[in-house]
Design an enzyme around this catalytic site. Structure first.
Site, PDB file in Angstrom:
ATOM      1  N   GLN A  23       0.818  -1.221   0.000  1.00 12.15           N
ATOM      2  CA  GLN A  23       0.000   0.000   0.000  1.00 12.15           C
ATOM      3  C   GLN A  23       0.851   1.270   0.000  1.00 12.15           C
ATOM      4  O   GLN A  23       0.342   2.349  -0.289  1.00 12.15           O
ATOM      5  CB  GLN A  23      -0.943   0.016   1.210  1.00 12.15           C
ATOM      6  CG  GLN A  23      -2.039  -1.024   1.126  1.00 12.15           C
ATOM      7  CD  GLN A  23      -2.959  -0.922   2.326  1.00 12.15           C
ATOM      8  OE1 GLN A  23      -2.668  -1.466   3.375  1.00 12.15           O
ATOM      9  NE2 GLN A  23      -4.048  -0.187   2.177  1.00 12.15           N
TER      10      GLN A  23
ATOM     11  N   CYS B  93     -10.723  -0.356   3.415  1.00 10.28           N
ATOM     12  CA  CYS B  93      -9.280  -0.371   3.163  1.00 10.28           C
ATOM     13  C   CYS B  93      -8.825   1.054   2.873  1.00 10.28           C
ATOM     14  O   CYS B  93      -9.514   1.785   2.155  1.00 10.28           O
ATOM     15  CB  CYS B  93      -8.997  -1.271   1.956  1.00 10.28           C
ATOM     16  SG  CYS B  93      -7.263  -1.373   1.502  1.00 10.28           S
ATOM     17  N   LEU B  94      -7.672   1.428   3.409  1.00 10.80           N
ATOM     18  CA  LEU B  94      -7.146   2.778   3.166  1.00 10.80           C
ATOM     19  C   LEU B  94      -6.874   3.012   1.674  1.00 10.80           C
ATOM     20  O   LEU B  94      -6.832   4.156   1.234  1.00 10.80           O
ATOM     21  CB  LEU B  94      -5.864   3.009   3.969  1.00 10.80           C
ATOM     22  CG  LEU B  94      -6.027   3.059   5.501  1.00 10.80           C
ATOM     23  CD1 LEU B  94      -4.657   3.137   6.167  1.00 10.80           C
ATOM     24  CD2 LEU B  94      -6.902   4.233   5.919  1.00 10.80           C
TER      25      LEU B  94
ATOM     26  N   HIS C 244      -3.276  -8.680   1.309  1.00 11.07           N
ATOM     27  CA  HIS C 244      -2.583  -7.638   0.533  1.00 11.07           C
ATOM     28  C   HIS C 244      -1.238  -8.141   0.003  1.00 11.07           C
ATOM     29  O   HIS C 244      -0.825  -7.785  -1.098  1.00 11.07           O
ATOM     30  CB  HIS C 244      -2.313  -6.400   1.402  1.00 11.07           C
ATOM     31  CG  HIS C 244      -3.397  -5.365   1.380  1.00 11.07           C
ATOM     32  ND1 HIS C 244      -3.814  -4.757   0.216  1.00 11.07           N
ATOM     33  CD2 HIS C 244      -4.127  -4.799   2.379  1.00 11.07           C
ATOM     34  CE1 HIS C 244      -4.766  -3.873   0.503  1.00 11.07           C
ATOM     35  NE2 HIS C 244      -4.982  -3.879   1.803  1.00 11.07           N
TER      36      HIS C 244
HETATM   37 NI    NI Z   1      -6.284  -2.792   2.915  1.00 11.86          NI
END
Ligand code: NI
Length: 170
Positions: A51, A95-96, A141
């Site tokens: 991320q 989720c960010l 992820h």
């Molecule tokens: Ni996430």
């Protein structure tokens, strides 16, 4: 420490498999420190290295199941593996990297993870409810799997606020 930019859906980095960490060096510590700062700034409960654009098996999970009066704390997991799951829960997950979207997702209720700390020492940790959900979400992820791929369906803002999604599960 420095804030890192959180990549959002549509970036191919979110769909790649991450490589294992083999060097527990200053660079890894910097990554983890930066991720901690980025997670705190975003007010999230979990963050995975992809991320922030790094294809390494590193995740952070906020342990929120703490005794009253105590602060939630961040668990750092390097090369995490889910080794046991028990029960199930279906509820909203976000989720960010997918701001504003929440989906109904089914996850185990209790999860045990084996991982290494930032210095390479192995440890096991258990998570319940939100923490279990978070362990699964963050480890996914690392394999390029987004929660939207596991979605039963998307929730509207109204459903999320009213909690009416609970009725269809009963
Ligand atoms: Ni996430």
């Amino acid at each position: 420490m420095a804030l890192r930019r959180i990549v959002t859906e549509g970036d191919s980095v979110l769909h790649k498999r991450c490589r294992a960490v083999t060097s527990f060096d200053a660079r890894l510590h910097q990554l983890i420190d930066d991720m901690r700062e980025t997670l705190a700034e975003a007010d999230g409960v979990g963050l995975a290295a992809p991320q922030v654009g790094v294809l390494r098996r590193v995740v952070l999970v906020l342990e929120t199941n703490v005794p009253e009066g105590e602060e939630p704390y961040v668990i750092e997991l390097v090369n995490p593996e889910i080794i046991a799951c028990e029960g199930g829960q279906t509820g909203p997950e976000g989720c960010l990297s997918v701001p504003g979207r929440f989906d109904l997702v089914t996850r185990p209720m209790d999860v045990t993870v084996r991982a290494q700390d930032r210095d390479g020492n192995y440890f096991e940790v258990k998570g319940h409810e939100l923490t279990a959900r978070c362990f699964c979400h963050e480890v996914d992820h690392l394999d390029g799997i987004m929660f939207t791929q596991l979605s039963k369906r998307m929730l509207t803002e109204e459903e999320l606020e009213s909690g009416s999604w609970q009725e269809e599960l009963e």
